[in-house]
Motif scaffolding. Structure first.
Motif, short mmCIF file in Angstrom:
data_model
loop_
_atom_site.label_atom_id
_atom_site.label_comp_id
_atom_site.label_asym_id
_atom_site.label_seq_id
_atom_site.Cartn_x
_atom_site.Cartn_y
_atom_site.Cartn_z
N LEU A 169 1.04 -1.19 -0.04
CA LEU A 169 0.20 0.01 -0.14
C LEU A 169 1.00 1.38 -0.06
CD1 LEU A 169 -2.90 -1.06 2.53
CD2 LEU A 169 -3.15 -0.25 -0.02
N ILE A 170 1.85 1.28 0.89
CA ILE A 170 2.84 2.44 0.89
C ILE A 170 3.34 2.48 -0.63
CG2 ILE A 170 4.83 3.20 2.09
CD1 ILE A 170 4.12 1.94 4.64
N LEU A 171 3.98 1.81 -1.01
CA LEU A 171 4.74 1.71 -2.26
C LEU A 171 3.91 2.13 -3.41
CD1 LEU A 171 7.68 -1.01 -1.93
CD2 LEU A 171 7.65 1.24 -1.41
N VAL A 172 2.77 1.52 -3.54
CA VAL A 172 1.88 1.87 -4.62
C VAL A 172 1.41 3.38 -4.59
CG1 VAL A 172 -0.58 1.40 -5.59
CG2 VAL A 172 0.93 -0.38 -4.86
N VAL A 173 1.32 3.77 -3.37
CA VAL A 173 1.02 5.34 -3.21
C VAL A 173 1.99 6.28 -3.46
CG1 VAL A 173 0.12 7.01 -1.67
CG2 VAL A 173 -0.87 4.72 -1.79
N MET A 174 3.24 5.79 -3.03
CA MET A 174 4.38 6.73 -3.06
C MET A 174 5.14 6.63 -4.67
SD MET A 174 6.09 6.37 0.58
CE MET A 174 7.58 7.45 0.21
N MET A 175 5.11 5.46 -5.06
CA MET A 175 5.89 5.22 -6.52
C MET A 175 4.94 5.69 -7.62
SD MET A 175 7.90 1.45 -5.64
CE MET A 175 8.74 1.69 -7.29
N ASN A 176 5.81 6.29 -8.57
CA ASN A 176 5.21 6.44 -9.96
C ASN A 176 4.94 5.16 -10.82
OD1 ASN A 176 5.30 9.27 -9.68
ND2 ASN A 176 7.59 9.41 -10.57
N ASP A 177 5.86 4.33 -10.62
CA ASP A 177 5.63 2.96 -11.36
C ASP A 177 5.11 2.02 -10.15
OD1 ASP A 177 5.82 0.40 -12.29
OD2 ASP A 177 8.11 0.59 -12.94
N LYS A 178 3.78 2.09 -10.45
CA LYS A 178 2.81 1.43 -9.43
C LYS A 178 2.89 -0.01 -9.39
CE LYS A 178 -0.14 5.37 -8.72
NZ LYS A 178 0.56 5.80 -7.56
N LEU A 179 3.03 -0.61 -10.45
CA LEU A 179 3.00 -1.91 -10.72
C LEU A 179 4.36 -2.45 -9.98
CD1 LEU A 179 2.29 -4.81 -11.80
CD2 LEU A 179 3.18 -4.13 -13.96
#
Length: 472
Positions: A169-179
Motif C-alpha cells: 500500500l505504501i509503495l503503490v501510493v508513493m511510487m510512480n511505477d505502481k506495478l
C-alpha cells in the motif's frame, strides 16, 4: 480407541481448525480489505499484469521448491526424533534447485520473459530472491502445523501478510511505477521474513542428510506435476484470458477469482487442521473415527460456502467496485469449483498417506490438459466467462478420478459417500437458481436471511456438543 480418546482427537481437530480458520480469515481478510484500494489505485491493465506476475510466481514456487515442505507431515510419522535435520535437508535441496533455475533464467532471460511469461525481465532478481527464501517460511509453518502448534502458525501468517500488504500500500501510493511498487511490496517483505527463518532452521537443523532427500523426492517429485497442473487449473484461465481477450478482462476474472478465494482460504484453513489428524488416524488404523469427524467438518465448509454464494454481488461490489460488476456471474462456478476441490482433497490425503503420489499426478495432469484445451476453445468462442465453467469441469473430473483411485486402494467406505456426493449435487443445482436470484435483490436478501437463521439455529441446537468438544 475408546470414546474419551475419540472425543479428545475430535477436540484437537476442531480447536486447531478454529485457530487456522479464524486466523486465516482475520489475517488474509486484510487482503480482501485492501483489494478495493488496489483496484482503485491501479489501472485495470496494471491489475491484470500483477495478476499475471502472481500466477507465474505461484508456478515457479512449485517448480523450485518441488513442494518438499509437503513431505514434513508424512515424515513426522517416521522421523519425528530428527525432524529438524529433515527440514534443514529439505531447505538445502530447494536452494540447489532454485540456484539451477536462476542460472537458466539469466542465460535465457529474453526468451523466457518476453515469449513465455509476458513479464518485464527487470523483475528477475525480485522473483528469485523470493524463490530462494520462501521455502523456509513454508517449512517452518508446516512443521508447527504437523505438531498442532497452531498459535505459531497463526502468528507467522499474520506477520507475513501484514508486512506484505502494508508495504504494498505504501509503495503503490508513493511510487510512480505502481506495478513495481505492488510487486516489491508483495514479495520483498515476505522474502526477508523467510530469510530470517532460513537462518533459524539452519541453526536448529545443523546438518543436511542425503538420505532424507531420497525419501522426500520419492513422495514429492510426482507431486510437482500434480501441483503445477493444479496451478494450471486455477491460474491458466487468467493467463489465457490476458493473451486472448486482454489485460482488462483478466482483471475482471481476477476480481471474481479473489472473491472465490474466500472459499479457498476456508478450504486451506480447515484442511491444514484436518490433514495431520487424518494421517495420524490412518496410521493408527482407527478408521471408525473418520466419519464422525469428517461429517461436521464437511458440512461446516458447505454451509459457509452457501452463504458466500448468496452474497456474491455484494462481495464483488466491495472488492472491485461498479467497474467490476460484470464479473458476478462467473463467481458461482468458481465457488462451486472450490467446494468440489474440498471433497477430492479429502481423497487425495488417502493417496498421500499410501505414498501413491504418482496416481495423484496422473489425474491432475490429465485434468489440466483438458482445462487448457477447453479454455482455448471456449474463451475464443464465448469470451472470458467460459473459463470459470471450464475450471469447474476440471475439478469435477478430478473428483471422480480420485474417488475411483482411492476405492481401488481399499478405502471405498472411508468417507460418507452419500453425504458428500448428495450435497454436491444439491449445491450444483442450487448454483443456477442463485445466479437467477442475482437479478432479484430483495428476494435474495430474504432467502439469505432465512438461510443464515437456519444455520444459526442448527449451531444453537448443537451447542452442547460443540461446547463439550471445545472444553476438551
Amino acid at each position: 480407541m475408546d470414546n474419551s480418546t475419540k472425543k479428545k482427537s475430535s477436540g484437537v481437530v476442531l480447536k486447531a481448525g478454529i485457530w487456522y480458520t479464524v486466523s486465516n480469515f482475520v489475517f488474509r481478510g486484510m487482503a480482501f480489505i485492501t483489494t478495493p484500494v488496489f483496484t482503485r489505485l491501479l489501472t485495470k491493465g496494471e491489475y491484470g499484469d500483477f495478476s499475471n506476475f502472481a500466477s507465474w510466481m505461484s508456478i515457479l514456487v512449485i517448480i523450485t521448491s518441488c513442494d518438499l515442505q509437503t513431505s514434513i507431515i508424512r515424515s513426522k510419522l517416521e522421523f519425528e526424533d530428527d525432524i529438524d535435520s529433515y527440514i534443514f535437508s529439505m531447505l538445502g535441496l530447494t536452494t540447489l534447485i532454485t540456484a539451477f533455475f536462476y542460472v537458466v533464467f539469466l542465460v535465457f532471460d529474453d526468451f523466457i520473459f518476453n515469449s513465455i511469461l509476458a513479464i518485464d525481465k527487470k523483475y528477475i532478481h525480485i522473483m528469485f530472491f523470493y524463490l530462494f527464501c520462501a521455502p523456509a517460511y513454508s517449512m517452518f509453518v508446516t512443521k508447527h502445523r504437523a505438531f498442532y502448534k497452531y498459535r505459531v502458525f497463526s502468528i507467522m501468517t499474520g506477520i507475513s501478510i501484514a508486512l506484505s500488504l502494508g508495504t504494498s500500500l505504501i509503495l503503490v501510493v508513493m511510487m510512480n511505477d505502481k506495478l513495481m511498487g505492488r510487486i516489491i511490496g508483495q514479495y520483498i517483505p515476505a522474502a526477508i521474513l523467510s530469510l530470517i527463518l532460513y537462518i533459524f532452521l539452519a541453526i536448529k537443523g545443523k546438518r543436511i542428510q542425503i538420505k532424507y532427500w531420497k525419501y522426500a523426492l520419492v513422495i514429492c517429485i510426482p507431486l510437482v506435476p500434480h501441483l503445477l497442473s493444479m496451478n494450471i487449473l486455477s491460474s491458466s484461465d487468467r493467463i489465457l484470458i490476458r493473451r486472448i481477450s486482454g489485460a482488462e478482462y483478466a482483471a475482471l476474472f481476477s476480481i471474481a477469482h479473489s472473491c472465490a478465494n474466500i472459499v479457498s482460504i476456508l478450504l486451506d484453513s480447515m484442511n491444514k487442521a484436518w490433514a495431520p489428524w487424518f494421517l495420524d488416524t490412518l496410521h493408527s488404523k482407527d478408521y471408525s473415527n473418520v466419519k464422525p469427524v469428517t461429517k461436521p467438518y464437511f458440512l461446516l465448509f458447505v454451509s459457509i460456502a452457501g452463504g458466500i454464494f448468496l452474497l456474491g454481488p455484494e462481495v464483488i461490489l466491495i472488492l472491485g467496485g461498479k467497474a467490476y460488476l460484470d464479473a458476478i456471474f462467473i463467481l458461482p462456478p468458481l465457488i462451486m469449483g472450490c467446494v468440489v476441490q474440498f471433497v477430492y482433497t479429502m481423497y487425495v490425503q488417502v493417496e498421500f498417506y499410501e505414498k501413491k503420489t504418482i496416481g495423484v499426478a496422473i489425474g491432475t495432469i490429465s485434468s489440466a490438459a483438458i482445462n487448457i484445451v477447453l479454455n482455448l476453445i471456449f474463451i475464443h468462442a464465448f469470451g472470458y466467462r467460459a473459463a470459470a465453467y471450464v475450471t469447474l469441469i476440471g475439478y469435477i473430473c478430478l473428483l471422480f478420478y480420485h474417488y475411483n483411485y482411492v476405492k481401488r486402494l481399499g478405502y471405498k467406505d472411508i468417507f460418507d459417500r452419500k453425504l458428500l456426493f448428495g450435497t454436491l449435487l444439491i449445491l450444483f443445482l442450487a448454483m443456477f437458481g442463485i445466479m437467477i436470484l442475482y437479478n432479484y435483490t430483495i428476494l435474495r436478501y430474504i432467502i439469505t436471511l432465512v438461510y443464515g437463521t437456519v444455520i444459526l439455529f442448527l449451531i444453537f441446537k448443537q451447542k452442547g456438543i460443540i461446547l463439550s468438544i471445545l472444553r476438551k
